[in-house]
Scaffold this active site. Sequence first.
Site, mmCIF file in Angstrom:
data_model
loop_
_atom_site.group_PDB
_atom_site.id
_atom_site.type_symbol
_atom_site.label_atom_id
_atom_site.label_comp_id
_atom_site.label_asym_id
_atom_site.label_seq_id
_atom_site.Cartn_x
_atom_site.Cartn_y
_atom_site.Cartn_z
ATOM 1 N NE ARG A 1 -3.446 -0.094 2.752
ATOM 2 C CZ ARG A 1 -3.670 -0.652 3.953
ATOM 3 N NH1 ARG A 1 -3.424 -0.053 4.996
ATOM 4 N NH2 ARG A 1 -4.789 -1.812 3.779
ATOM 5 C CB CYS B 1 -13.701 -4.316 2.095
ATOM 6 S SG CYS B 1 -14.293 -6.123 2.488
ATOM 7 C CE LYS C 1 -7.670 2.900 9.352
ATOM 8 N NZ LYS C 1 -8.820 2.040 8.712
ATOM 9 C CB CYS D 1 -8.839 -9.701 3.054
ATOM 10 S SG CYS D 1 -9.052 -9.170 4.898
ATOM 11 N NE ARG E 1 -2.125 1.802 9.751
ATOM 12 C CZ ARG E 1 -2.929 0.805 9.340
ATOM 13 N NH1 ARG E 1 -3.822 0.816 8.351
ATOM 14 N NH2 ARG E 1 -2.961 -0.462 10.296
ATOM 15 C CB CYS F 1 -11.975 -2.207 5.334
ATOM 16 S SG CYS F 1 -10.712 -2.833 6.382
ATOM 17 C CB CYS G 1 -14.422 -9.686 8.256
ATOM 18 S SG CYS G 1 -13.281 -8.314 8.273
ATOM 19 C CE LYS H 1 -7.420 -0.486 11.983
ATOM 20 N NZ LYS H 1 -7.893 -1.182 10.727
#
Length: 600
Positions: free
Chosen positions: A74, A442, A223, A448, A143, A491, A487, A221
């Site tokens: 990414r 996603c 954001k 994934c 991120r 995302c 899931c 993480k």
Amino acid sequence: MSAKDQPSKVEEVKEASNYLRGFVAEEAFNGLPNYSEEAYNILKFHGSYQQDDRDVRVERKKAGLDKAYSMMIRSRIPGGKITAEQYLEHDRLAMELGNRTLRITTRQSFQLHGVLKNDLPTVIRRINEVLLSTLAACGDVERNVLSCPAPIRDDIRDRMQADADLFASHFAPRTNSYWELWLDGEKIDNPLLPQPRPTLIPTPADTEVEPIYGRHYLPRKFKTAFSLPFDNCTDVYANDLGFLAVIEAGQLVGYNVLVGGGLGTTPSNKNTFPHLGKDLCFVTREGVLEIGEAVIKAYRDLGNRADRKRARIKYLVADLGIDAFRSKVEEYLGHPTEPPRPNPVTGVDDHMGWHEQGDGKLFLGIPIENGRVRDVGALRLATALRTLFQTYKMPARLTCQQSILLCDLDPAWRDEINQLLADHGVARVETISTVRRWAMACPAMPTCGLAVTESERVLPRLLDQLEQRLAELGLADEVFTVRMTGCPNGCARPYNADIGLVGRSAGKAKPGDEGPVAGTYTLFLGGSLVGHRLASLYKDYVPFDRLVDELTPIFARFKTDRQPNETFGDFCDRLGVERLAAIVAEAEANGSANGTARTS
């Protein structure tokens, strides 16, 4: 220290990595097709996830073979701003070393899928050579920083983008390990790599190498998004930290700061939940970095490092309460904060189609279904974009809706570009349905490792059905969001969508099935187009083939009973899930096959 307070294994790995050097350095060139778990946890900080092809996992296991490992890489692209050469290099990498597709993410960045481990150093170096980076695109750090991508030339957007760029630079990790590992120790003159710069709030947990993050980096993480109140295209409430522009007398005077957004959850753990950002304070533009440091350092020092499922800052904010969290932030600042100013979010724009920039040039928003750039059948999207960038050499910007804006276009090129897109089978915004325009998914299967069922590969099938049903009901032009994830990590941000579909269980193939087999989904209703409200759980374990029939009676009632200017999400929120369920049950009892009969 009790067992429940013991740092997780990931925390131990981060400390042992010596500022992200360890484990990866030992394994990057060992000739094996995959990394160990320890190395993988550090590799994320460098911008890559280890994956395998789940479509062939069972067959390979039966044959005594290991998983078909590959890497996802990414790029970190603040505000989604790219040059023509940066796009073309990602395209070349996808074709030469990836799976021949390029994916635009919901956070204004690129993902390359299907890269073999031995090719990872080459990919990372080539991305840096076009002055982008993969550092901190993943991992327990700040991120990719979001900002409105519209290249409209006005002081408000220009200054907000400048603030977002400065924020992204200031909070990039400062360890040298990235270029030591991937760039042969050479500091490429890349503005996205760590630059020497002072921190604003010295604290005891700071270290010389990482004065903001320390030895252990963040608990999870982090954001950040910058947004406009009249155009929340970056979904600011869904971010750990949000800066919502405050505009007075036509000037950007500062930001209302939001904290604690985050949408991932674990259904089996009732202590996890989606959460929208809460109003923290107001800051001037000059105070953006200082408040950012105070929030991030408070999270660094107070966040949960024992249970990664409850390690996001949203749980710290929820557990303490926003007032107590504000007091903690003020301790780091050393002074009180200023109260937020009245500043409601009122709109959102996906920026698709042709628009004036305000400087005599145009920009064109091209919708890209689920962000996947590829050539398949009559749709030759990858070839079309490659040709456009090679021919016109224009810059571009990536959107949080997984699409792309071509910028700085001469009005004289408009007809040529329209024809080129048509020749390659690329749908312009005027030719796609409204429901497809505002939908996203996603990646999920097959790459994934967290997905429990399909998302990207089956959402187009669902949209085909929705398009037909909405047309029958006379609602084809209604604007609302449909977001699907494979899931509960969310995302594609399903938890604040008008309609959220979250993967719950895998499907089983039946005779005659063609293509990917979808499973069951948790259906959420009542979020909002502008992203300021969470949806409610309407029904769990809904089979994929039942989703449209489940929604149809609700759409029918929405058409007849909506209030003036009421959106679909507002309608569902006003009625509540129990009333909505009663509408569906009544339609089924009346034998309405598709729910279009009026129920009362």
